[in-house]
Enzyme design. Sequence first.
Site, PDB file in Angstrom:
ATOM      1  N   TRP A 102       1.540  -2.161   7.301  1.00  0.00           N
ATOM      2  CA  TRP A 102       1.092  -1.914   8.740  1.00  0.00           C
ATOM      3  C   TRP A 102       0.987  -3.094   9.571  1.00  0.00           C
ATOM      4  O   TRP A 102       1.472  -3.331  10.870  1.00  0.00           O
ATOM      5  CB  TRP A 102      -0.018  -0.837   8.831  1.00  0.00           C
ATOM      6  CG  TRP A 102      -0.008   0.343   8.093  1.00  0.00           C
ATOM      7  CD1 TRP A 102      -0.511   0.482   6.939  1.00  0.00           C
ATOM      8  CD2 TRP A 102       1.254   1.256   8.418  1.00  0.00           C
ATOM      9  NE1 TRP A 102       0.289   1.703   6.530  1.00  0.00           N
ATOM     10  CE2 TRP A 102       1.029   2.205   7.187  1.00  0.00           C
ATOM     11  CE3 TRP A 102       2.205   1.329   9.203  1.00  0.00           C
ATOM     12  CZ2 TRP A 102       1.760   3.435   7.130  1.00  0.00           C
ATOM     13  CZ3 TRP A 102       3.064   2.657   9.135  1.00  0.00           C
ATOM     14  CH2 TRP A 102       2.874   3.344   8.252  1.00  0.00           C
ATOM     15  N   ASP A 171      -6.590  -3.504  13.920  1.00  0.00           N
ATOM     16  CA  ASP A 171      -6.287  -2.230  13.462  1.00  0.00           C
ATOM     17  C   ASP A 171      -7.151  -1.861  12.384  1.00  0.00           C
ATOM     18  O   ASP A 171      -7.389  -2.187  11.513  1.00  0.00           O
ATOM     19  CB  ASP A 171      -4.608  -2.178  12.911  1.00  0.00           C
ATOM     20  CG  ASP A 171      -4.434  -0.895  12.709  1.00  0.00           C
ATOM     21  OD1 ASP A 171      -5.220   0.205  12.653  1.00  0.00           O
ATOM     22  OD2 ASP A 171      -3.268  -0.767  12.101  1.00  0.00           O
ATOM     23  N   LYS A 195      -7.859   9.477   9.516  1.00  0.00           N
ATOM     24  CA  LYS A 195      -8.513   9.463   8.163  1.00  0.00           C
ATOM     25  C   LYS A 195      -9.971   9.458   7.937  1.00  0.00           C
ATOM     26  O   LYS A 195     -10.619   9.764   7.337  1.00  0.00           O
ATOM     27  CB  LYS A 195      -7.995   7.842   7.838  1.00  0.00           C
ATOM     28  CG  LYS A 195      -6.592   7.723   7.891  1.00  0.00           C
ATOM     29  CD  LYS A 195      -6.043   6.243   7.549  1.00  0.00           C
ATOM     30  CE  LYS A 195      -4.723   5.894   7.874  1.00  0.00           C
ATOM     31  NZ  LYS A 195      -3.916   6.709   6.922  1.00  0.00           N
TER      32      LYS A 195
END
Length: 360
Positions: A102, A171, A195
């Site tokens: 990511w 992030d 999540k």
Amino acid sequence: MKRIDNFNAGPSALPLSVLERVREELVDYQGTGMSVMEMSHRSAAYEAIHDAAEAKLRRLLNVPDDFRVLFLQGGASLQFAMLPMNFLGPDETALYVLTGVWSEKAAQEAVRFGHVVVDDQAKAEGYTDVPTQVMRPADVDLRYVHVTSNNTIYGTQWRELPVTDSPLVIDMSSDILSRPVDWTNVGVAYAGAQKNLGPSGVTVVFVRDSFLARANGDVPTMLGYPTHVKQRSLYNTPPTFAIYIMGLVLDWIEEQGGVEGIAARNREKAGLLYRVIDEYPDFYLGHAKERARSDVNVTFRLRDDELSARFLAEATKRDFVGVKGHRSVGGCRVSLYNAVSVESATRFATFMEDFVRAHR
């Protein structure tokens, strides 16, 4: 009612009490005669939900007063582009610390808008670790340093945020609200909700006022952070139902002792699995180095592919869901996000021990 042990990496488990509350209020939310899904986002009933969710986030994470909290759409993947579009000019440079897939994707988007340099120490080691110190180029004025606090695919996590002399952009998609945050040097933090925060559909962004003041002006209206700050994330229709559920999840976190209580639970859950991995090194090979082990994504392999396939098949038979590793790396991954119970982690650790005894 059947409930399985859900270890999916995202969308992931939600607290059962939250789901039951949603069921109770689904058709008639608190006497309004309609579902939250049917409400106008301009109504007083919805704005109360919206404002309460922001207040809970600020309280749980101790967000400083000089940060704006935004509820956006598009997931972290949109933030990969939206962030440099707003904060990186063609003559400016940002540093991206690569610790997994990511962070690589984020860096690939940023090069469209300005200069990007990377710290690839972790990549050189197969993403088994995170850097002990960020390597930045000498004599370069960095607009910001981007890091991914937890790496879902590889199961590594920054135990503490790196120290830099440039603003941090983080992030936090996979470990937000799983532990306290040090906001000292943060310019922007963002996280997809699916999540730890709630269902998919809403992305939370925290942006510091001083950082926001330097936002690029020539940005499409919907992609400009100032647009959403000015309109309190109500410029257009936000993901109202996802924000409503997020608010209920935040209530649940407060009931668990807040972020500190959740962090202790997460350490306990992860410790159960890492103990088995360490006890049986002839069976289980953890991917992450011990100092970088994630509390929310435990990644490992078995000693050969045939045994791994058998392990995953038996896990499925025992109603453990989401254990197969990401397609890019294989192996196994057990995601222990906030809503996953200690009991679920205990059952899986016991299964791991039983599997060893049955296949030695």
